[in-house]
Design a protein around this motif. Structure first.
Motif, PDB file in Angstrom:
ATOM      1  N   TRP A 151      28.432  61.432  10.734  1.00 50.99           N
ATOM      2  CA  TRP A 151      28.536  61.145  12.165  1.00 50.99           C
ATOM      3  C   TRP A 151      27.482  60.150  12.642  1.00 50.99           C
ATOM      4  O   TRP A 151      27.733  59.358  13.552  1.00 50.99           O
ATOM      5  CB  TRP A 151      28.414  62.440  12.969  1.00 50.99           C
ATOM      6  CG  TRP A 151      29.589  63.340  12.834  1.00 50.99           C
ATOM      7  CD1 TRP A 151      29.622  64.594  12.293  1.00 50.99           C
ATOM      8  CD2 TRP A 151      30.933  63.073  13.248  1.00 50.99           C
ATOM      9  NE1 TRP A 151      30.896  65.109  12.329  1.00 50.99           N
ATOM     10  CE2 TRP A 151      31.716  64.202  12.919  1.00 50.99           C
ATOM     11  CE3 TRP A 151      31.552  61.975  13.862  1.00 50.99           C
ATOM     12  CZ2 TRP A 151      33.077  64.265  13.180  1.00 50.99           C
ATOM     13  CZ3 TRP A 151      32.916  62.045  14.120  1.00 50.99           C
ATOM     14  CH2 TRP A 151      33.662  63.172  13.786  1.00 50.99           C
ATOM     15  N   GLU A 152      26.327  60.165  12.041  1.00 52.81           N
ATOM     16  CA  GLU A 152      25.234  59.307  12.501  1.00 52.81           C
ATOM     17  C   GLU A 152      25.317  57.878  11.982  1.00 52.81           C
ATOM     18  O   GLU A 152      24.467  57.057  12.322  1.00 52.81           O
ATOM     19  CB  GLU A 152      23.892  59.923  12.085  1.00 52.81           C
ATOM     20  CG  GLU A 152      23.585  61.232  12.799  1.00 52.81           C
ATOM     21  CD  GLU A 152      22.379  61.943  12.226  1.00 52.81           C
ATOM     22  OE1 GLU A 152      21.788  61.412  11.245  1.00 52.81           O
ATOM     23  OE2 GLU A 152      22.032  63.029  12.727  1.00 52.81           O
ATOM     24  N   ASN A 153      26.359  57.578  11.202  1.00 53.83           N
ATOM     25  CA  ASN A 153      26.432  56.242  10.605  1.00 53.83           C
ATOM     26  C   ASN A 153      27.794  55.569  10.703  1.00 53.83           C
ATOM     27  O   ASN A 153      27.934  54.429  10.248  1.00 53.83           O
ATOM     28  CB  ASN A 153      26.036  56.319   9.125  1.00 53.83           C
ATOM     29  CG  ASN A 153      24.573  56.612   8.917  1.00 53.83           C
ATOM     30  OD1 ASN A 153      23.730  55.727   9.025  1.00 53.83           O
ATOM     31  ND2 ASN A 153      24.260  57.877   8.643  1.00 53.83           N
ATOM     32  N   TYR A 168      23.686  57.632  18.489  1.00 58.56           N
ATOM     33  CA  TYR A 168      24.194  57.648  17.125  1.00 58.56           C
ATOM     34  C   TYR A 168      24.933  56.355  16.755  1.00 58.56           C
ATOM     35  O   TYR A 168      25.381  56.204  15.613  1.00 58.56           O
ATOM     36  CB  TYR A 168      25.121  58.844  16.897  1.00 58.56           C
ATOM     37  CG  TYR A 168      26.265  58.962  17.881  1.00 58.56           C
ATOM     38  CD1 TYR A 168      27.397  58.177  17.751  1.00 58.56           C
ATOM     39  CD2 TYR A 168      26.205  59.869  18.937  1.00 58.56           C
ATOM     40  CE1 TYR A 168      28.454  58.281  18.641  1.00 58.56           C
ATOM     41  CE2 TYR A 168      27.251  59.991  19.825  1.00 58.56           C
ATOM     42  CZ  TYR A 168      28.374  59.196  19.683  1.00 58.56           C
ATOM     43  OH  TYR A 168      29.402  59.308  20.573  1.00 58.56           O
ATOM     44  N   ASP A 228      25.339  69.056   1.333  1.00 58.75           N
ATOM     45  CA  ASP A 228      25.960  69.488   2.583  1.00 58.75           C
ATOM     46  C   ASP A 228      27.191  68.658   2.940  1.00 58.75           C
ATOM     47  O   ASP A 228      27.902  68.987   3.892  1.00 58.75           O
ATOM     48  CB  ASP A 228      24.953  69.405   3.734  1.00 58.75           C
ATOM     49  CG  ASP A 228      23.867  70.463   3.626  1.00 58.75           C
ATOM     50  OD1 ASP A 228      24.090  71.471   2.924  1.00 58.75           O
ATOM     51  OD2 ASP A 228      22.798  70.287   4.235  1.00 58.75           O
ATOM     52  N   ASN A 229      27.429  67.589   2.210  1.00 56.97           N
ATOM     53  CA  ASN A 229      28.663  66.819   2.410  1.00 56.97           C
ATOM     54  C   ASN A 229      29.877  67.560   1.845  1.00 56.97           C
ATOM     55  O   ASN A 229      31.004  67.100   2.000  1.00 56.97           O
ATOM     56  CB  ASN A 229      28.556  65.445   1.752  1.00 56.97           C
ATOM     57  CG  ASN A 229      27.561  64.544   2.468  1.00 56.97           C
ATOM     58  OD1 ASN A 229      27.260  64.731   3.637  1.00 56.97           O
ATOM     59  ND2 ASN A 229      27.029  63.565   1.735  1.00 56.97           N
ATOM     60  N   ASP A 264      32.374  66.637   7.178  1.00 57.75           N
ATOM     61  CA  ASP A 264      31.802  65.610   8.045  1.00 57.75           C
ATOM     62  C   ASP A 264      30.385  66.030   8.424  1.00 57.75           C
ATOM     63  O   ASP A 264      30.144  66.626   9.474  1.00 57.75           O
ATOM     64  CB  ASP A 264      32.653  65.439   9.302  1.00 57.75           C
ATOM     65  CG  ASP A 264      34.036  64.888   9.002  1.00 57.75           C
ATOM     66  OD1 ASP A 264      34.208  64.253   7.951  1.00 57.75           O
ATOM     67  OD2 ASP A 264      34.941  65.092   9.834  1.00 57.75           O
ATOM     68  N   SER A 265      29.432  65.718   7.569  1.00 54.33           N
ATOM     69  CA  SER A 265      28.042  66.109   7.798  1.00 54.33           C
ATOM     70  C   SER A 265      27.386  65.198   8.833  1.00 54.33           C
ATOM     71  O   SER A 265      27.966  64.205   9.285  1.00 54.33           O
ATOM     72  CB  SER A 265      27.259  66.035   6.488  1.00 54.33           C
ATOM     73  OG  SER A 265      27.176  64.683   6.055  1.00 54.33           O
ATOM     74  N   ASP A 266      26.154  65.526   9.200  1.00 54.27           N
ATOM     75  CA  ASP A 266      25.409  64.685  10.133  1.00 54.27           C
ATOM     76  C   ASP A 266      25.273  63.264   9.602  1.00 54.27           C
ATOM     77  O   ASP A 266      25.301  62.295  10.373  1.00 54.27           O
ATOM     78  CB  ASP A 266      24.018  65.274  10.391  1.00 54.27           C
ATOM     79  CG  ASP A 266      24.064  66.548  11.223  1.00 54.27           C
ATOM     80  OD1 ASP A 266      25.114  66.798  11.849  1.00 54.27           O
ATOM     81  OD2 ASP A 266      23.062  67.287  11.234  1.00 54.27           O
ATOM     82  N   ASN A 267      25.125  63.123   8.296  1.00 55.50           N
ATOM     83  CA  ASN A 267      25.007  61.792   7.710  1.00 55.50           C
ATOM     84  C   ASN A 267      26.253  60.941   7.957  1.00 55.50           C
ATOM     85  O   ASN A 267      26.171  59.715   8.057  1.00 55.50           O
ATOM     86  CB  ASN A 267      24.753  61.888   6.202  1.00 55.50           C
ATOM     87  CG  ASN A 267      23.310  62.193   5.874  1.00 55.50           C
ATOM     88  OD1 ASN A 267      22.449  62.130   6.744  1.00 55.50           O
ATOM     89  ND2 ASN A 267      23.039  62.536   4.621  1.00 55.50           N
ATOM     90  N   THR A 303      24.248  64.252   0.068  1.00 55.51           N
ATOM     91  CA  THR A 303      23.615  65.559   0.165  1.00 55.51           C
ATOM     92  C   THR A 303      24.666  66.601  -0.191  1.00 55.51           C
ATOM     93  O   THR A 303      25.869  66.396   0.094  1.00 55.51           O
ATOM     94  CB  THR A 303      23.073  65.823   1.587  1.00 55.51           C
ATOM     95  OG1 THR A 303      22.714  67.215   1.706  1.00 55.51           O
ATOM     96  CG2 THR A 303      24.094  65.492   2.647  1.00 55.51           C
TER      97      THR A 303
END
Length: 406
Positions: free
Chosen positions: A136-138, A156, A184-185, A131-134, A182
């Protein structure tokens, strides 16, 4: 005759023990850290106690009842587990199949492209999908754009026009050329090597079910879980439930949160009440005892099996994990093993667990966030402990202390 039946039904809600439990829970409610909550105690035979406390809407002073509807966050994932085994019974998939056998796009860990991610990896949180920032932010989508000054909107949370089908959202995050892709996912572990909780992986599992069965996850769960259990006040969107029974969600007593939906709805977006959720927990208890109605005995046996080896589990963890089920020890202060799931989202704290040794199940749903007020989590624990204490006697176990409820 109808009036007599109503009186008989109402009488079931009153006894010295239940009255004392209600009084104790009202004392916690009166501390006014939690705006509203409902709690239920069940066993294999059904509901032993079910009641709401506090408010579902502070503005119009609506009461929070046992039939009040709100989302229950990650407890929703337990429906993915049942759905997986139902689809497997139908011959649509096998838990050890690679996910890319079913998905409309390829999902590959870039560090280990030669190791396929399987359905079991997704269902046991060992897929390496993060659960990357991408993510959580979407994933949180506002229901509308304009809000009064007294309504809290988190940065967010995205505008309503950001909403897209969760299939498209997953593709943008996990397909190599996706807009939100990414490396990072994905973690640097090998698929299947280590447990790492993943909302994104859970939702991908729901997409596998969609692709394998040729039915939307919404319809598949309604046809195979909600309707058979008569969970008629539950659904995956506000359109699927009675909107007049829904609760507002709160940061605290002074802060009402903006209405939102969850783009990855299978991982945390089920709208339900403690009355309806009690039917699901009762089914889990029945299934564990070999008497379930949704799945075969063999499927339930596999659903409740430990899935993780010692090397897969996080260090210092005594619990294990099933197929989207937490085999917890010490949840909210419990000193015994339980099976179920907890949940937390903006304005939501919830728990649904049963004791496999005694068959006693508990549900607690809060409409108040634990991050805004340090007293919310201790009060959750207090309620959780209280319903366990009384639940034991309601379930015919060893009595609580003499005169404790007289």
């Amino acid at each position: 005759m109808e009036q007599k039946n109503q009186i008989t039904e109402q009488s079931k809600d009153f006894s010295p023990l239940k009255d004392s439990l209600t009084a104790d829970l009202n004392k916690i409610k009166d501390k006014k850290n939690i705006v509203g909550f409902s709690t239920s105690i069940v066993n294999e035979n059904g509901i032993l106690y079910n009641k709401g406390f506090g408010l579902s809407n502070t503005e119009n002073q609506s009461k929070y009842t046992k039939n009040t509807i709100q989302n229950i966050a990650s407890i929703s994932k337990t429906l993915i587990g049942i759905s997986l085994f139902k689809a497997q019974e139908m011959g649509k998939l096998n838990l050890d199949d690679p996910v890319n056998d079913y998905l409309p796009f390829k999902v590959i860990n870039p560090t280990y492209p030669e190791i396929p991610i399987t359905i079991r990896h997704l269902s046991t949180h060992t897929s390496t999908i993060m659960d990357s920032d991408n993510f959580w932010e979407n994933t949180y989508i506002l229901k509308k754009t304009d809000h009064p000054k007294n309504v809290s909107v988190f940065g967010y949370m995205k505008r309503p026009d950001s909403k897209i089908p969760f299939r498209d959202f997953l593709k943008s995050l996990l397909a190599e050329k996706g807009q939100l892709y990414t490396p990072d996912n994905f973690s640097k572990e090998k698929p299947g090597q280590k447990f790492s909780y993943s909302n994104l992986g859970a939702t991908l599992c729901a997409l596998v079910i969609e692709s394998a069965t040729k039915k939307s996850y919404d319809k598949f769960t309604r046809d195979n879980i909600l309707t058979p259990l008569e969970m008629n006040n539950s659904g995956w969107s506000i359109k699927a439930v009675d909107s007049t029974k829904t609760s507002k969600l709160y940061g605290n007593y002074e802060s009402v949160l903006a209405d939102y939906s969850i783009l990855t709805y299978p991982d945390g977006g089920l709208l339900t009440s403690s009355s309806d959720l009690s039917k699901l927990l009762t089914e889990f208890i029945k299934g564990y005892a070999g008497n379930g109605t949704l799945l075969s005995k063999e499927s339930y046996k596999k659903l409740f099996e430990n899935q993780l080896s010692k090397s897969q589990m996080p260090e210092g963890t005594e619990a294990n994990f099933g197929i989207f089920l937490d085999f917890s020890k010490g949840f909210m202060g419990d000193d015994f093993r339980t099976i179920g799931h907890s949940g937390g989202d903006p304005g939501v704290v919830a728990g649904m667990f049963f004791n496999p040794r005694t068959g006693l199940g508990r549900i607690l749903i809060l409409n108040t966030d634990s991050d805004f007020d340090d007293a919310v989590t201790p009060q959750f624990k207090e309620i959780w402990s209280t319903i366990n204490k009384y639940g034991k006697e309601l379930n015919g176990e060893k009595p609580i202390a003499k005169n404790a409820y007289n």
